[in-house]
Write a protein that holds these residues in place. Structure first.
Motif: not given
Length: 528
Positions: A296-316
């Motif tokens: 699982p991702g860490v919520p704070l780090q996922l928030h940063k990644a969402r800002e960097v990469f945009g709406p393309v993140l998918i956790q499987a």
């Protein structure tokens, strides 16, 4: 042919033949067209057949990691109805004796091992491995080798056709997974493989709409389940770019150069990509699906990644044995609550939470073992009947993961049954401590495991990697853990390290971590 679907290799070959000039694989920056792949597979299959490889024989495969040869050798063996058994684990620099033991074990326990098929880079290594073998299989090389080796590229592939005697229950592929007991082969039947490719793509597309075929970048090992993802892409007209491991700078360069649309990474690798200094200057506009998995991702780090990469993140989330079970969609990444989970089940009726001892189904909110009824089940572990028997209970595959489903259907993971520690009579899961450590300022990564001393008393060991330029104090780390959890959860041993031992997905390698913990305990005891 008595299978319920068209042979999966024939499905691939049909697609390759329909558009032979299209780019299919880029391996080590060397492009292979669909026509070249089809020709290589047919030539190799014909050469194998001339040396009596056929239905239900076993072909062991040893190649450089993540190359076109890994795929073409598997397809050639499977086309003849033989089982393709991948031998190489994720770490190409791993101990030689481990590979030697694995090959000897395969040959010694399976009378059907007919051939060891290698690429040119591994011929010398294969000869060393076979030097002490009495019942020696045929050595075959994908290319010109020494005179006594079979050249799998020689001759014509004309007239090669799928074996007509294959049944759904025949073994097609042995992939590799790593358990605490060591490396183990996972068995996949032709029935499953044929259905997987027929249903391509098997990984649901939930990202932004792509404008054309997928271009997939793979850095995790093809001898794992990523070979299935590669085939999904190829059979739907896409291109697969292969890299032998993850390096953030190299991956960023490849995204821009090859216009990658789908990228699969481990959660720690997602963080490394987002924080790399080259990222800001890299054109990432082609990415429509950035899929991260493994932990699982860490919520704070996922928030940063969402800002960097945009709406393309998918956790499987899933396991090697089950495939994908849950998805955290791009929209979910805008919800802080959802980001603390691994998403919702792809098929809700196929995922349950059960009591680890009794198998009783538990209601929402109660923690138990995550169990699944996958569409494409493995038949268990190669030559490991006890492990195979323990894998499935009442038709449900036991993942070994602990978690619960909330009222909204999101799955929360809380640890691994096998990783559970008992400290001062309290059950402690490594992930609980890792989560706290990873959120402390200055900490880039943390991994935790248990280690017993000479009196069989279990202690908590933590390996911590600081962020570049940061200094972390072990006593401060202990204080944070005590305040967030309790004194029971405080690691007795903390190693500050430059990097963690990892698997191919970038997750902590707990087998090696436990060895490090035992060494640290010995050092600690010697100073007392």
């Amino acid at each position: 042919m008595s299978t319920t679907r068209v042979h999966y290799v024939q499905q691939l070959l049909t697609h390759f033949d329909a558009d032979p000039d299209r780019p299919a694989i880029v391996s080590g920056d060397v492009p292979f067209s669909a026509g070249q792949l089809a020709d290589t597979v047919r030539r190799a299959a014909a050469a194998m057949a001339r040396h009596d490889v056929g239905h239900r024989d076993v072909v062991c495969i040893l190649t450089e990691p993540n190359t076109a040869a890994t795929l073409t050798l598997q397809w050639a063996a499977n086309l003849l109805g033989a089982t393709a058994a991948h031998m190489r684990w994720v770490d190409p620099a791993g101990p030689e004796d481990e590979l030697h033991t694995e090959l000897q074990r395969a040959i010694g326990t399976d009378a059907g091992v007919r051939m060891l098929a290698v690429d040119q880079a591994n011929e010398a290594r294969a000869r060393e491995l076979l030097a002490d073998t009495t019942d020696r299989p045929v050595l075959a090389v994908l290319g010109a080798g020494q005179p006594d080796a079979v050249d799998l590229t020689a001759g014509s592939g004309d007239g090669v056709a799928p074996c007509a005697d294959i049944t759904d229950s025949d073994l097609a592929v042995i992939t590799q997974t790593r358990l605490l007991s060591g490396r183990n082969g996972l068995r996949w039947t032709f029935g499953v493989r044929n259905d997987m490719v027929s249903a391509a793509p098997s990984l649901p597309a939930t990202g932004a709409s792509a404008t054309g075929p997928t271009t997939l970048l793979i850095t995790a090992p093809l001898i794992h389940t990523d070979v299935f993802t590669a085939e999904d892409t190829l059979v739907t007209g896409g291109t697969v770019v292969l890299h032998p491991g993850f390096k953030a700078a190299t991956v960023l360069h490849a995204i821009a150069r090859h216009r990658i649309t789908r990228l699969m990474l481990g959660a720690p690798q997602l963080d490394a990509l987002a924080e790399h200094p080259d990222r800001a200057a890299t054109d990432l506009s082609s990415l429509t699906e950035l899929i991260y998995t493994g932990s699982p991702g860490v919520p704070l780090q996922l928030h940063k990644a969402r800002e960097v990469f945009g709406p393309v993140l998918i956790q499987a989330y899933g396991t090697t044995e089950t495939g994908v079970l849950t998805l955290l969609t791009p929209g979910d990444h805008d919800d802080p609550h959802a980001c603390s989970t691994v998403g919702r089940p792809v098929h809700p009726d196929a995922v349950t939470i059960r009591h680890p001892d009794t198998g009783t189904v538990l209601p929402a909110g109660e923690t138990g073992e995550v169990c699944a009824m996958p569409r494409w089940p493995t038949t268990g572990y190669w030559h490991e009947p006890e492990l195979t028997e323990a894998l499935v209970r009442d038709g449900w595959v036991r993942t070994g993961d602990l978690g619960h489903l909330d009222a909204d259907g999101y799955l929360h993971l809380s640890g691994r049954l096998v990783n559970m520690m008992k400290v001062k009579g309290v059950h402690v899961y490594p992930e609980q401590v890792e989560k706290v450590l990873s959120q402390i300022p200055g900490v880039a990564q943390a991994a935790v495991c248990g280690v017993e001393d000479a009196d069989r008393v279990e202690h908590i060991y933590a390996a911590v990697v600081p962020e570049p330029g940061a200094a972390v104090d072990p006593e401060e780390l202990r204080r944070h853990v005590a305040e967030a959890l309790s004194d029971t959860y405080v690691p007795r041993l903390i190693d500050i390290r430059r990097k963690l031992p990892t698997t191919g997905w970038g997750n902590p390698d707990r087998v090696r971590l436990r060895a490090d913990a035992r060494a640290a305990l010995t050092r600690h005891a010697s100073r007392v």
